[in-house]
Design an enzyme around this catalytic site. Structure first.
Site, mmCIF file in Angstrom:
data_model
loop_
_atom_site.group_PDB
_atom_site.id
_atom_site.type_symbol
_atom_site.label_atom_id
_atom_site.label_comp_id
_atom_site.label_asym_id
_atom_site.label_seq_id
_atom_site.Cartn_x
_atom_site.Cartn_y
_atom_site.Cartn_z
ATOM 1 N N TYR A 164 0.997 -1.189 0.064
ATOM 2 C CA TYR A 164 0.020 0.146 0.027
ATOM 3 C C TYR A 164 0.857 1.410 -0.004
ATOM 4 C CZ TYR A 164 -3.619 3.256 1.679
ATOM 5 O OH TYR A 164 -4.626 4.280 1.787
ATOM 6 N N LYS A 168 1.080 4.324 -2.755
ATOM 7 C CA LYS A 168 0.966 5.745 -2.479
ATOM 8 C C LYS A 168 2.068 6.702 -2.608
ATOM 9 C CE LYS A 168 -3.409 5.125 -1.214
ATOM 10 N NZ LYS A 168 -4.468 5.316 -2.315
HETATM 11 N N1 LIG Z 1 -9.573 5.901 5.252
HETATM 12 C C1 LIG Z 1 -8.061 6.437 5.317
HETATM 13 O O1 LIG Z 1 -7.578 6.232 6.554
HETATM 14 C C2 LIG Z 1 -7.442 6.400 4.133
HETATM 15 C C3 LIG Z 1 -6.099 7.103 4.557
HETATM 16 C C4 LIG Z 1 -5.407 7.574 3.323
HETATM 17 C C5 LIG Z 1 -5.605 7.403 2.167
HETATM 18 N N2 LIG Z 1 -6.863 6.554 2.076
HETATM 19 C C6 LIG Z 1 -7.235 6.359 0.612
HETATM 20 O O2 LIG Z 1 -8.522 7.037 0.111
HETATM 21 C C7 LIG Z 1 -9.112 6.273 -0.661
HETATM 22 C C8 LIG Z 1 -10.590 5.984 -0.352
HETATM 23 O O3 LIG Z 1 -10.357 5.052 1.046
HETATM 24 P P1 LIG Z 1 -11.890 4.928 1.825
HETATM 25 O O4 LIG Z 1 -11.123 4.805 3.277
HETATM 26 O O5 LIG Z 1 -12.767 5.797 1.398
HETATM 27 O O6 LIG Z 1 -11.896 3.297 1.160
HETATM 28 P P2 LIG Z 1 -13.362 2.566 1.193
HETATM 29 O O7 LIG Z 1 -13.253 1.324 0.897
HETATM 30 O O8 LIG Z 1 -14.582 2.943 1.989
HETATM 31 O O9 LIG Z 1 -13.716 3.077 -0.337
HETATM 32 C C9 LIG Z 1 -13.158 2.603 -1.565
HETATM 33 C C10 LIG Z 1 -14.081 2.670 -2.631
HETATM 34 O O10 LIG Z 1 -13.082 2.112 -3.854
HETATM 35 C C11 LIG Z 1 -13.800 1.153 -4.519
HETATM 36 N N3 LIG Z 1 -13.115 0.200 -5.386
HETATM 37 C C12 LIG Z 1 -12.138 -0.627 -4.785
HETATM 38 N N4 LIG Z 1 -11.564 -1.178 -5.715
HETATM 39 C C13 LIG Z 1 -11.995 -0.707 -6.863
HETATM 40 C C14 LIG Z 1 -11.750 -0.812 -8.266
HETATM 41 N N5 LIG Z 1 -10.943 -1.712 -8.758
HETATM 42 N N6 LIG Z 1 -12.401 -0.030 -9.333
HETATM 43 C C15 LIG Z 1 -13.235 0.854 -8.720
HETATM 44 N N7 LIG Z 1 -13.388 1.039 -7.410
HETATM 45 C C16 LIG Z 1 -12.959 0.573 -6.486
HETATM 46 C C17 LIG Z 1 -14.750 0.284 -3.535
HETATM 47 O O11 LIG Z 1 -15.710 -0.315 -3.997
HETATM 48 C C18 LIG Z 1 -14.841 1.601 -2.475
HETATM 49 O O12 LIG Z 1 -16.487 2.216 -2.895
HETATM 50 C C19 LIG Z 1 -8.127 5.184 -1.198
HETATM 51 O O13 LIG Z 1 -7.295 5.065 -1.907
HETATM 52 C C20 LIG Z 1 -7.337 4.904 0.085
HETATM 53 O O14 LIG Z 1 -6.108 4.477 0.088
HETATM 54 C C21 LIG Z 1 -7.664 6.339 2.890
#
Ligand SMILES: NC(=O)c1ccc[n+]([C@@H]2O[C@H](COP(=O)([O-])OP(=O)(O)OC[C@H]3O[C@@H](n4cnc5c(N)ncnc54)[C@H](O)[C@@H]3O)[C@@H](O)[C@H]2O)c1
Length: 260
Positions: A164, A168
């Site tokens: 991961y 990133k």
């Molecule tokens: N939540 C955190 O703490 C956090 C921190 C830093 C970065 N992020 C990043 O933010 C983004 C969103 O994370 P989140 O926490 O909202 O996650 P989440 O799991 O709630 O949402 C992710 C969404 O992406 C969709 N998805 C997954 N694989 C896919 C694919 N192959 N094609 C299309 N859609 C796809 C899923 O169906 C889901 O709706 C991610 O890139 C994650 O790495 C999250």
């Protein structure tokens, strides 16, 4: 000159495409863009979730369409961008948010886990950049691209996230490169790097391993996890006229995590 000099954050007249918008941060950002006046393509692999979010935006008076797409499949990405263009018009704002985690201790990590996370998180974003970028260049009116990175691009964490973090870190490097390459076309490319933020992804992890919550909280000087709302403002900012001279930047939205 800004397009909306009286309200630098106004996104009306713009079309936005948000990937992974069926849940968590993507959902919040899609809803936020719609509240600030943009028409939004809600893109997700989970078609039902995308439909529900788009319906909610429309019910609240906004304009949204749902598009099913797997960011790991180039032909699906091409089809999604074509559909967004035919339903909304040219894309002005691309927010690459779709992402997953597949945790494993590094010494036990399979090639499968490594490849899957890199393919979705990094190459998936590149596929959309390429597909939307070529259209922005042809159109000649510039555009905004925002990539959802993470603090793990900059600091190590101890939760089995080497794949991961690499994805990133790659996004941050790609963001800088595209910012330079596409600056002559006035396509501004930036990234957002959140710390641990309460979304279904993180709630699931904390439910599976309750000690993770304490670990996450200890990382953040502000003493709380991020919320989806904490990320919406920065995403609106980077898409708006308020950020018209910012490109190649990674905006940390981390409660001080990386300041330690
Ligand atoms: N939540 C955190 O703490 C956090 C921190 C830093 C970065 N992020 C990043 O933010 C983004 C969103 O994370 P989140 O926490 O909202 O996650 P989440 O799991 O709630 O949402 C992710 C969404 O992406 C969709 N998805 C997954 N694989 C896919 C694919 N192959 N094609 C299309 N859609 C796809 C899923 O169906 C889901 O709706 C991610 O890139 C994650 O790495 C999250």
């Amino acid at each position: 000159m800004p397009q909306h000099p009286d309200n630098l954050f106004d996104l009306s007249g713009r079309n936005a495409l948000v990937t992974g918008a069926g849940s968590g941060l993507g959902r919040g950002i899609a809803e936020g863009y719609a509240r600030y006046g943009a028409k939004v393509a809600v893109v997700d692999i989970d078609e039902e979730a995308a439909r529900a979010i788009a319906r909610g935006i429309s019910d609240a008076g906004g304009h949204a369409v749902a598009i099913a797409c797997d960011v790991a499949d180039s032909s699906s990405v091409t089809a999604a961008v074509n559909e967004a263009a035919s339903q909304l018009g040219d894309i002005d704002i691309l927010l690459n948010n779709a992402g997953i985690g597949k945790r494993s201790k590094a010494e036990e990590m399979s090639d499968e886990y490594w490849d899957l996370v890199l393919d979705i998180n990094l190459k998936g974003a590149f596929r959309f950049c390429r597909e939307v970028g070529v259209r922005m260049i042809e159109r000649g009116r510039g555009g905004r691209i925002i990539n959802m990175a993470s603090v793990t691009a900059l600091v190590g964490i101890d939760t089995g996230n080497a794949n991961y973090a690499a994805s990133k870190g790659g996004l941050v490097a790609m963001t800088r490169c595209l910012a330079v390459e596409w600056a002559p076309h006035n396509i501004l490319v930036n990234a957002i790097a959140p710390s641990h933020t309460r979304t279904p992804l993180i709630e699931k992890l904390m439910a599976e391993k309750p000690e993770t919550r304490t670990y996450f909280l200890n990382n953040i000087p502000l003493g709380r996890l991020g919320t989806v709302g904490d990320i919406v403002g920065p995403a609106v900012f980077l898409a708006s006229d308020a950020a018209s001279f910012i490109t190649g930047h990674t905006l940390l939205v981390d409660g001080g995590h990386t300041a330690k």
